[in-house]
Scaffold this motif. Structure first.
Motif, PDB file in Angstrom:
ATOM      1  N   ARG B  42     -39.920   0.280 157.547  1.00 37.14           N
ATOM      2  CA  ARG B  42     -40.673   0.138 157.318  1.00 37.14           C
ATOM      3  C   ARG B  42     -41.948  -0.023 158.585  1.00 37.14           C
ATOM      4  O   ARG B  42     -41.476   0.520 159.557  1.00 37.14           O
ATOM      5  CB  ARG B  42     -41.257  -1.868 156.626  1.00 37.14           C
ATOM      6  CG  ARG B  42     -40.837  -1.234 155.993  1.00 37.14           C
ATOM      7  CD  ARG B  42     -40.902  -2.912 155.152  1.00 37.14           C
ATOM      8  NE  ARG B  42     -42.223  -3.487 154.897  1.00 37.14           N
ATOM      9  CZ  ARG B  42     -41.938  -4.822 154.272  1.00 37.14           C
ATOM     10  NH1 ARG B  42     -40.939  -5.560 154.358  1.00 37.14           N
ATOM     11  NH2 ARG B  42     -43.428  -5.167 154.450  1.00 37.14           N
ATOM     12  N   THR B  59     -50.043   4.320 163.456  1.00 41.31           N
ATOM     13  CA  THR B  59     -50.888   5.429 162.436  1.00 41.31           C
ATOM     14  C   THR B  59     -51.333   6.660 162.797  1.00 41.31           C
ATOM     15  O   THR B  59     -51.061   7.087 161.522  1.00 41.31           O
ATOM     16  CB  THR B  59     -51.492   4.218 161.898  1.00 41.31           C
ATOM     17  OG1 THR B  59     -51.383   2.924 162.049  1.00 41.31           O
ATOM     18  CG2 THR B  59     -52.435   4.588 160.362  1.00 41.31           C
ATOM     19  N   ARG B  73     -44.881   8.426 152.645  1.00 37.10           N
ATOM     20  CA  ARG B  73     -45.221   7.277 152.595  1.00 37.10           C
ATOM     21  C   ARG B  73     -45.699   7.021 151.235  1.00 37.10           C
ATOM     22  O   ARG B  73     -45.765   7.528 150.286  1.00 37.10           O
ATOM     23  CB  ARG B  73     -46.753   6.931 153.169  1.00 37.10           C
ATOM     24  CG  ARG B  73     -47.659   6.460 153.065  1.00 37.10           C
ATOM     25  CD  ARG B  73     -48.981   6.315 153.905  1.00 37.10           C
ATOM     26  NE  ARG B  73     -49.242   5.319 154.193  1.00 37.10           N
ATOM     27  CZ  ARG B  73     -50.206   4.668 153.561  1.00 37.10           C
ATOM     28  NH1 ARG B  73     -50.530   5.906 152.265  1.00 37.10           N
ATOM     29  NH2 ARG B  73     -50.924   3.785 153.968  1.00 37.10           N
ATOM     30  N   VAL B  75     -46.868   3.377 148.962  1.00 35.44           N
ATOM     31  CA  VAL B  75     -46.711   1.831 149.040  1.00 35.44           C
ATOM     32  C   VAL B  75     -46.654   1.371 147.800  1.00 35.44           C
ATOM     33  O   VAL B  75     -46.898   1.692 146.840  1.00 35.44           O
ATOM     34  CB  VAL B  75     -48.817   1.998 148.741  1.00 35.44           C
ATOM     35  CG1 VAL B  75     -48.855   1.081 149.504  1.00 35.44           C
ATOM     36  CG2 VAL B  75     -49.157   2.896 150.054  1.00 35.44           C
ATOM     37  N   TYR B  76     -45.693   0.229 148.403  1.00 35.92           N
ATOM     38  CA  TYR B  76     -45.675  -0.893 146.932  1.00 35.92           C
ATOM     39  C   TYR B  76     -47.072  -1.863 146.394  1.00 35.92           C
ATOM     40  O   TYR B  76     -47.294  -2.768 147.978  1.00 35.92           O
ATOM     41  CB  TYR B  76     -44.556  -1.560 147.480  1.00 35.92           C
ATOM     42  CG  TYR B  76     -43.294  -0.863 147.619  1.00 35.92           C
ATOM     43  CD1 TYR B  76     -42.864  -0.138 148.946  1.00 35.92           C
ATOM     44  CD2 TYR B  76     -42.264  -1.133 146.655  1.00 35.92           C
ATOM     45  CE1 TYR B  76     -41.623   0.858 149.055  1.00 35.92           C
ATOM     46  CE2 TYR B  76     -41.025   0.104 147.135  1.00 35.92           C
ATOM     47  CZ  TYR B  76     -41.376   0.588 147.642  1.00 35.92           C
ATOM     48  OH  TYR B  76     -40.232   1.649 147.816  1.00 35.92           O
ATOM     49  N   PRO B  77     -46.901  -2.242 145.985  1.00 30.61           N
ATOM     50  CA  PRO B  77     -47.964  -3.039 145.356  1.00 30.61           C
ATOM     51  C   PRO B  77     -47.691  -4.792 146.061  1.00 30.61           C
ATOM     52  O   PRO B  77     -47.406  -5.237 144.898  1.00 30.61           O
ATOM     53  CB  PRO B  77     -48.833  -3.254 144.028  1.00 30.61           C
ATOM     54  CG  PRO B  77     -47.429  -1.812 143.637  1.00 30.61           C
ATOM     55  CD  PRO B  77     -46.525  -1.822 144.209  1.00 30.61           C
ATOM     56  N   GLU B  78     -47.707  -5.160 147.091  1.00 32.10           N
ATOM     57  CA  GLU B  78     -47.250  -6.122 147.031  1.00 32.10           C
ATOM     58  C   GLU B  78     -48.250  -6.929 148.470  1.00 32.10           C
ATOM     59  O   GLU B  78     -48.827  -6.010 148.680  1.00 32.10           O
ATOM     60  CB  GLU B  78     -45.877  -5.844 148.095  1.00 32.10           C
ATOM     61  CG  GLU B  78     -44.415  -6.236 147.030  1.00 32.10           C
ATOM     62  CD  GLU B  78     -43.526  -5.205 147.320  1.00 32.10           C
ATOM     63  OE1 GLU B  78     -42.610  -5.193 146.996  1.00 32.10           O
ATOM     64  OE2 GLU B  78     -43.427  -6.263 148.837  1.00 32.10           O
ATOM     65  N   VAL B  79     -48.099  -8.121 148.507  1.00 31.67           N
ATOM     66  CA  VAL B  79     -48.058  -8.752 149.723  1.00 31.67           C
ATOM     67  C   VAL B  79     -47.104  -9.688 149.964  1.00 31.67           C
ATOM     68  O   VAL B  79     -47.108 -10.461 149.540  1.00 31.67           O
ATOM     69  CB  VAL B  79     -49.809  -9.953 149.338  1.00 31.67           C
ATOM     70  CG1 VAL B  79     -50.314 -10.947 150.209  1.00 31.67           C
ATOM     71  CG2 VAL B  79     -51.086  -8.794 148.675  1.00 31.67           C
ATOM     72  N   PRO B  80     -47.958 -10.105 151.473  1.00 31.06           N
ATOM     73  CA  PRO B  80     -48.014  -8.812 152.340  1.00 31.06           C
ATOM     74  C   PRO B  80     -47.585  -7.581 152.609  1.00 31.06           C
ATOM     75  O   PRO B  80     -46.838  -7.079 151.058  1.00 31.06           O
ATOM     76  CB  PRO B  80     -47.318  -8.994 153.789  1.00 31.06           C
ATOM     77  CG  PRO B  80     -46.205 -10.167 153.521  1.00 31.06           C
ATOM     78  CD  PRO B  80     -46.380 -10.540 152.009  1.00 31.06           C
ATOM     79  N   PRO B  81     -48.558  -6.236 152.710  1.00 34.50           N
ATOM     80  CA  PRO B  81     -48.442  -5.011 152.226  1.00 34.50           C
ATOM     81  C   PRO B  81     -47.393  -4.808 153.138  1.00 34.50           C
ATOM     82  O   PRO B  81     -46.790  -4.959 153.364  1.00 34.50           O
ATOM     83  CB  PRO B  81     -49.570  -4.560 153.290  1.00 34.50           C
ATOM     84  CG  PRO B  81     -50.140  -5.298 153.910  1.00 34.50           C
ATOM     85  CD  PRO B  81     -49.318  -6.875 153.107  1.00 34.50           C
ATOM     86  N   ARG B  82     -46.311  -3.636 152.026  1.00 39.09           N
ATOM     87  CA  ARG B  82     -44.926  -2.948 151.766  1.00 39.09           C
ATOM     88  C   ARG B  82     -45.485  -1.659 152.169  1.00 39.09           C
ATOM     89  O   ARG B  82     -45.788  -0.884 151.338  1.00 39.09           O
ATOM     90  CB  ARG B  82     -44.331  -3.667 151.050  1.00 39.09           C
ATOM     91  CG  ARG B  82     -43.210  -3.388 151.078  1.00 39.09           C
ATOM     92  CD  ARG B  82     -41.860  -3.838 150.286  1.00 39.09           C
ATOM     93  NE  ARG B  82     -40.621  -2.851 150.478  1.00 39.09           N
ATOM     94  CZ  ARG B  82     -39.566  -3.006 149.549  1.00 39.09           C
ATOM     95  NH1 ARG B  82     -40.202  -4.000 148.567  1.00 39.09           N
ATOM     96  NH2 ARG B  82     -38.785  -2.252 149.588  1.00 39.09           N
ATOM     97  N   VAL B  83     -45.416  -1.295 153.391  1.00 38.53           N
ATOM     98  CA  VAL B  83     -45.244   0.549 152.876  1.00 38.53           C
ATOM     99  C   VAL B  83     -44.290   1.023 154.392  1.00 38.53           C
ATOM    100  O   VAL B  83     -43.329   0.189 155.132  1.00 38.53           O
ATOM    101  CB  VAL B  83     -47.051   0.724 153.730  1.00 38.53           C
ATOM    102  CG1 VAL B  83     -46.237   2.666 154.042  1.00 38.53           C
ATOM    103  CG2 VAL B  83     -47.604   0.382 152.881  1.00 38.53           C
TER     104      VAL B  83
END
Lengths: 126, 126
Positions: B42, B59, B73, B75-83
């Motif tokens: 991550r 970045t 890359r 991207v997971y639809p989560e909060v907090p963001p998870r990339v």
DNA sequence: GCACATAGTGTCAAAAAGGATACCGTTATG
DNA sequence: CATAACGGTATCCTTTTTGACACTATGTGC
């Protein structure tokens, strides 16, 4: 001294990678070192191998390589001037690196040199 | 697109070397690629490995590596963001290059990492 | 409401890398 | 004298890379 990408190189396990890149990443350095692998060369001899490389840039890069102990510069007391460049022992240790870079570039960046008379058509999917 | 060191790479036999360097020579790219060799990471995980690397620079370099097809890359639809970042198959092919760079750097640029508890004094000639 | 976590983005300035151009030095030759 | 060969150097300019800073989005817990 070559470009200072990192003021200090004690940042992490991967730092040696960056340290090496710091030594060889100026424009033309890679290809200059590669050519010198095959032996000593004079200034213009080198330059003729490098399309679009200006005299100014070649001189600069060679001087940096020399300062970093990778290239040896031998000046002969002659007229016209005769200056020869060769890899130092230290520079020679870069061979595996240079060959790895070349191999990857050939496979993934550009097509390899095709010997004259040997033309092969390759179809690229639309 | 990564830095354009050479507009065209048909200049000489050594060009593949320059072509490869063109892909990996941004500050932090080498060490980022090296870390991703060992698996998916991550953003902040990566950053913590890189002393003094700003968020902005990380970045930027990651985006360039992604654009060049070396890094994936997710991207997971989560909060907090998870990339999550990982090497693409193409990026994986850089392994020999990265290992060669690391080996040379360890031998010629910096001392290798010393495991904790194992301290060795080295005398440097004045 | 605020603070936190995560992973960014936009923008401008500073620093570094690369480029262009003119000029230089030496000897040899016609 | 002019020209050639070779390998530069000085200087200024342009372009690119990196750095600094402020700001952003989302949901959660207090």
């Amino acid at each position: 001294m070559a470009r200072t990408r990192h003021a200090r190189l004690d940042c992490a396990p991967g730092c040696p990678v960056e340290g090496t890149l710091q030594m060889i990443d100026g424009k033309w350095k890679g290809v200059v070192l590669f050519h010198l692998l095959s032996g000593t060369m004079r200034f213009n001899e080198l330059r003729r191998q490098l399309t679009n490389c200006t005299q100014r840039m070649l001189t600069r890069q060679l001087r940096e390589l020399e300062a970093d102990g990778l290239v040896h510069r031998e000046v002969y007391p002659e007229v016209p001037p005769r200056v020869e460049y060769s890899l130092t022992a230290r520079g020679r240790t870069l061979e595996p690196v240079l060959l790895a870079l070349k191999a990857w570039g050939e496979d993934h960046v550009i097509a390899p040199e095709i010997p004259a008379g040997e033309v092969e058509l390759t179809l690229v999917p639309g």
